[in-house]
Enzyme design. Structure first.
Site, PDB file in Angstrom:
ATOM      1  N   HIS A  86     -19.780 -14.195  -0.116  1.00 14.22           N
ATOM      2  CA  HIS A  86     -19.459 -14.582   1.321  1.00 14.22           C
ATOM      3  C   HIS A  86     -18.969 -15.604   1.635  1.00 14.22           C
ATOM      4  O   HIS A  86     -17.994 -16.012   2.261  1.00 14.22           O
ATOM      5  CB  HIS A  86     -20.135 -13.914   2.413  1.00 14.22           C
ATOM      6  N   CYS A 137       7.124  -3.402   7.091  1.00 13.11           N
ATOM      7  CA  CYS A 137       5.669  -4.185   7.430  1.00 13.11           C
ATOM      8  C   CYS A 137       4.765  -3.634   6.186  1.00 13.11           C
ATOM      9  O   CYS A 137       3.681  -4.211   6.226  1.00 13.11           O
ATOM     10  CB  CYS A 137       5.237  -3.730   8.715  1.00 13.11           C
ATOM     11  N   ASP A 145       2.098   3.666   2.870  1.00 13.72           N
ATOM     12  CA  ASP A 145       1.766   5.102   2.980  1.00 13.72           C
ATOM     13  C   ASP A 145       2.934   5.771   2.354  1.00 13.72           C
ATOM     14  O   ASP A 145       3.020   6.610   1.570  1.00 13.72           O
ATOM     15  CB  ASP A 145       1.614   5.336   4.277  1.00 13.72           C
TER      16      ASP A 145
HETATM   17  C1  PEP Z   1       1.938   0.922   5.678  1.00 22.05           C
HETATM   18  O1  PEP Z   1       1.560   2.293   5.536  1.00 22.05           O
HETATM   19  O2  PEP Z   1       2.835   0.522   4.999  1.00 22.05           O
HETATM   20  C2  PEP Z   1       1.443   0.251   6.648  1.00 22.05           C
HETATM   21  C3  PEP Z   1       2.084  -0.923   7.004  1.00 22.05           C
HETATM   22  O3  PEP Z   1       0.331   0.796   7.773  1.00 22.05           O
HETATM   23  P1  PEP Z   1      -1.251   0.667   7.140  1.00 22.05           P
HETATM   24  O4  PEP Z   1      -1.392  -0.171   5.899  1.00 22.05           O
HETATM   25  O5  PEP Z   1      -1.868   0.072   8.012  1.00 22.05           O
HETATM   26  O6  PEP Z   1      -1.410   2.311   6.558  1.00 22.05           O
HETATM   27 MG    MG Z   2       0.370   3.294   7.168  1.00 20.19          MG
END
Ligand code: PEP
Ligand code: MG
Length: 848
Positions: A311, A624, A577
């Site tokens: 850590h 993102c 995802d």
């Molecule tokens: C994604 O699924 O790309 C995303 C940005 O959301 P998370 O990683 O929080 O599921």
């Molecule tokens: Mg996601």
């Protein structure tokens, strides 16, 4: 009479986690077991070690490694439900709970020091650099939070069992309260995770039972802490898993705090006050000890035995403190008060630096400041390609503290605020006020720049225990994101209120995760409208034009974008995802991770379709997911025409610089080639040749001209030129470039006579063909054929993989010119960078 046989239910399983049952999976298992009255025990059948499954420490101590067979035995009133729950968890969820160790820099033993440093003969001690950076200061030796060998019984006090037990109870409560108070100060996420781990140790049932047992045997609270602490430390240290062995220091630190709580500061060895620039040297250090040192005087850490996943190392990285580990006998070899330089980038401590070593590092630091300066110029302006294509670069954050630092790093906005981090790892839901404060602080810090707040995305792989969501066979395909909203209307209602209230302070955009249909969007809009009405009736301010958008992460929405665009203002592609659903690859299953490659030609075609559809309907679209933070994908993302990418904040300056060097047109051509690729490997290859999508920078560049150089010898001159290319963003590896120059120099000296030298290299450590020019204040020896020292150096650096003959053309042309006295005199006479560049461009026929 036959003895009463108590019933127990049991099952066996084989551990598939690559790092074994380490802290994180163990804590999930213990959390679950603690929810029930029945006793649960885990036995590692390889070594026979038995563990109370309600104790993280006990589970870790059973030393369960990958491939070990284990038995879980459950007995008690609710044994059947416990049996089913634990079995389901261990079989379905546990395999996906492994932790990928953070990426560490492992320089040190691997690579030699650059020649310019080697030749000054420094007294070096090598280690492994785990947090980059260079620092100079005086050694401060620090004791560890090591527990005393024994704890003498207090002979002046009669032993009072209930009193000693009470001391332990109170100490545990006080230590936990102290850590909880630190957590309330909204530390950065790494610090919070570490504090939470300490909180779990301080509240661990096995630790407490062990201490109470020792007291029951007639020993004092102090003796109980020391003995129990040592017992568990030994257990952790015996583990085969490096990760688990490294948790021993956390145990030591928590036990020291318990002692300190009862017996005072004599048990807190880290309470030193640093004065002046300090390099803290210790065998190892606890994370809370590190935090106690403060940031003002602490310049670097040198540790003998901290591991890569300890850590203290994770924390040093997140606080930007240079750190070196594995420095053998550091606390014996280095003496308190001696001056050292720590080069954690190259993995070395340099003792009692000579003036030459100091000079080397002064120049390195000056170069790094120039590089930071050069990058900060990009950070603070919009990212625009050389041919005028703009790309907003936002930041992904999980707390308001991260928002401030993201803007300092040049974020154009917040592209993803993951609000679920406010909900996890706590005993109750955050109130509307608490949420409002976090969101509005972020919006204020954004000073007019947009903040995309994502509504809660829990369930699946992000459990929130107090919501009581059931374990599922396929959590990623299950009850998560927007799908839980209808059943938890009150929670959503509260979050909508908090987000809307924050929108009164600046441009907030609300984004919803895991949308798969239009119905879900309509449900969200209807509920939001209700909340808006409610706020209006209460005269509470909010922005009635607040934009609403969704994550594109379920493939079905990619084909109803025309309909969604009529209802929504913006979109952001969540590739983490989206890739797993589109490619049918569980992102946590190591057996199929290989298939989850975002460079799959089909996935790129999907992205193109999405961006085109959204733009066709005049709406804004960002991305993102993690792929946006990876600089290798940047040309593709630009070519797709995304309006924004939202990335890890520390990557923003580098990404902005790279955008400015790319040509939008070249990127589009690359995308066309990518779209007809038949295999992922083909896409990969095209992306590796990324320099072809750069707007080829001119060979000559004002930033590469050095006048009145102070370099005192050939080594320094070569280094300074390599550094100039680094500052100008033309190499990411000046050490590699320097080596390539010396490799040529070893064959023959590049001094050409008459005070000129033409060092050169052909290496992929260079990103673009470059011509560096240096005029020295004082001539330096260069082994020239006429024995004359060199006053003017012209460096030619080209890419190895650039299959063209430009290198030879420029080199031979320059060599011919240098034989001409008129050319040499003309060049030597010029007194400013502009004239030198113009003269060389004309004489060498270079167009810029
Ligand atoms: C994604 O699924 O790309 C995303 C940005 O959301 P998370 O990683 O929080 O599921
Ligand atoms: Mg996601």
């Amino acid at each position: 009479m036959a003895p009463e046989v108590s019933r127990s239910l049991e099952f066996t399983f084989t551990c598939t986690l690559p790092s074994g049952l380490h802290a994180r999976p163990a804590s999930h298992l213990a959390d679950l077991a603690n929810k029930f009255a029945s006793d649960s025990a885990l036995t590692n059948l390889r070594n026979g070690l038995l563990a109370n499954a309600k104790s993280v420490l006990a589970i870790i101590s059973a030393d369960v490694r990958q491939g070990d067979e284990c038995r879980v035995r459950v007995s008690g009133a609710d044994d059947e439900v416990v049996y089913t729950t634990l079995r389901q968890f261990i079989e379905k969820d546990l395999p996906s709970l492994d932790e990928t160790p953070a990426e560490f820099l492992t320089n040190g033993h691997g690579r030699a020091l650059p020649r310019s440093l080697r030749q000054v003969e420094a007294r070096c001690h090598f280690g492994v650099g785990v947090s980059r950076g260079i620092a100079q200061g005086k050694v401060v030796l620090l004791g560890n939070s090591v527990l005393p060998d024994s704890f003498a019984p207090d002979v002046n006090q009669p032993f009072d069992l209930p009193h000693e037990q009470e001391k332990i109870e109170k100490a545990i409560a006080a230590v936990r309260a102290r850590i909880e108070a630190l957590l309330l100060r909204q530390p950065v996420s790494t610090e919070a995770a570490i504090l939470k781990a300490h909180l779990a140790i301080a509240g661990d049932i096995s630790l407490k039972n062990k201490m109470t047992g020792i007291i029951a045997d007639g020993r004092s609270a102090g003796q109980a802490i020391v003995e129990a602490g040592k017992f568990f430390i030994e257990m952790l240290r015996r583990s085969e898993s490096l990760y688990i062995r490294e948790r021993a220091i956390d145990m030591q630190e928590v036990c020291s705090q318990l002692l300190e709580e009862i017996y005072g500061a004599q048990f807190q060895p880290s309470s030193v006050l640093l004065q002046g620039p300090s390099i803290v040297v210790a065998e190892t250090l606890g994370p809370q000890q590190l935090l106690a040192l403060g940031r003002t005087c602490l310049k670097a850490l040198v540790l003998e035995s901290a591991g890569l996943t300890s850590h203290v190392v994770i924390l040093a990285r997140s606080l930007g403190i240079p750190a070196l580990v594995g420095v053998k006998d550091a606390s014996l070899v280095l003496t308190s008060g001696e001056e050292v330089i720590v080069d954690a980038t190259r993995g070395v401590v340099l003792r009692q630096p000579t003036p030459q070593v100091e000079r080397f590092y002064e120049r390195e630091l000056a170069m790094q400041l120039r590089r930071r300066d050069a990058l900060s110029r990009y950070a603070l302006r919009p990212a625009v390609t050389s041919d005028g294509q703009a790309l907003e670069i936002g930041a992904n954050v999980s707390s308001s503290a991260e928002v401030v630092s993201a803007f300092e790093k040049g974020a154009d906005g917040i592209g993803l605020f993951r609000t679920e981090m406010l909900f996890v790892e706590r005993a109750s839901l955050p109130s509307e006020q608490e949420q409002f404060e976090a969101y509005s602080q972020s919006v204020r810090a954004a000073s007019g720049r947009p903040v995309i707040i994502r509504t809660i995305d829990i369930g699946g792989d992000k459990p929130v225990p107090h919501l009581g969501l059931a374990q599922e066979a396929n959590p990623f395909l299950g009850y998560r994101g927007v799908r839980i909203y209808a059943e938890h209307e009150e929670l959503i209602h509260t979050q909508f209120r908090a987000i809307l209230r924050a929108s009164a302070f600046g441009p907030v955009r609300m984004m919803v995760p895991m949308i798969s249909s239009l119905e879900e969007v309509l449900w969200i809009k209807a509920h939001l409208a209700q909340v808006q009405e409610e706020l209006k009736s209460q005269s509470i301010a909010f922005d009635s034009a607040m934009q609403i958008g969704i994550m594109i992460e379920v493939p079905s929405v990619a084909f109803i974008l025309d309909q969604l665009c009529q209802e929504l203002d913006f979109f952001s592609i969540g590739t983490n995802d989206l890739a797993q659903y589109f490619l049918a690859v569980d992102r946590d299953n190591p057996k199929v991770t290989r298939l989850s490659d975002v460079r799959h030609p089909g996935f790129i075609r999907l992205l193109k379709h999405i961006v085109e559809q959204v733009h066709k309907h005049g709406k804004w679209i960002g991305m993102c997911g993690e792929i946006a933070s990876d600089i290798r994908h940047l040309p593709l993302l630009l070519a797709l025409g995304l309006d924004e990418i939202s990335v890890t904040a520390s990557e923003i300056p580098t990404l902005k610089e790279r955008v400015s060097r790319l040509s939008g047109k070249n990127c589009k051509e690359l995308l066309l080639r990518v779209l007809i690729c038949r295999e992922t490997a083909g896409v990969e290859k095209l992306l590796e040749r990324e320099p072809t999508v750069q707007s080829t920078p001119p060979l000559l560049d004002r930033e590469l001209v050095i006048f009145d150089s102070e370099s005192a010898n050939k080594e320094e001159a070569v280094r300074e030129l390599a550094n100039a290319l680094y500052v100008a963003g033309r190499t990411a590896d000046p050490d590699g470039m320097e080596e390539a120059i010396w490799a040529r120099e070893a064959v023959y000296s590049t001094g050409v006579g008459h005070g000129f030298a033409v060092p050169h290299c052909k290496t992929d450590a260079v990103m673009a063909g470059s011509l560096g020019i240096m005029k020295l204040k004082k001539p330096v020896a260069w082994d020239s054929p006429d024995g004359e020292p060199v006053q003017m150096v012209i460096l030619l650096a080209f890419r190895e993989s650039e299959a063209n003959t430009r290198h030879m053309q420029v080199f031979s042309q320059l060599a011919r010119k240098l034989m001409n006295e008129e050319f040499r005199e003309g060049l030597s006479r010029l007194a400013d960078a502009g004239s030198v560049l113009a003269y060389l461009a004309e004489q060498l026929n270079l167009s810029g």
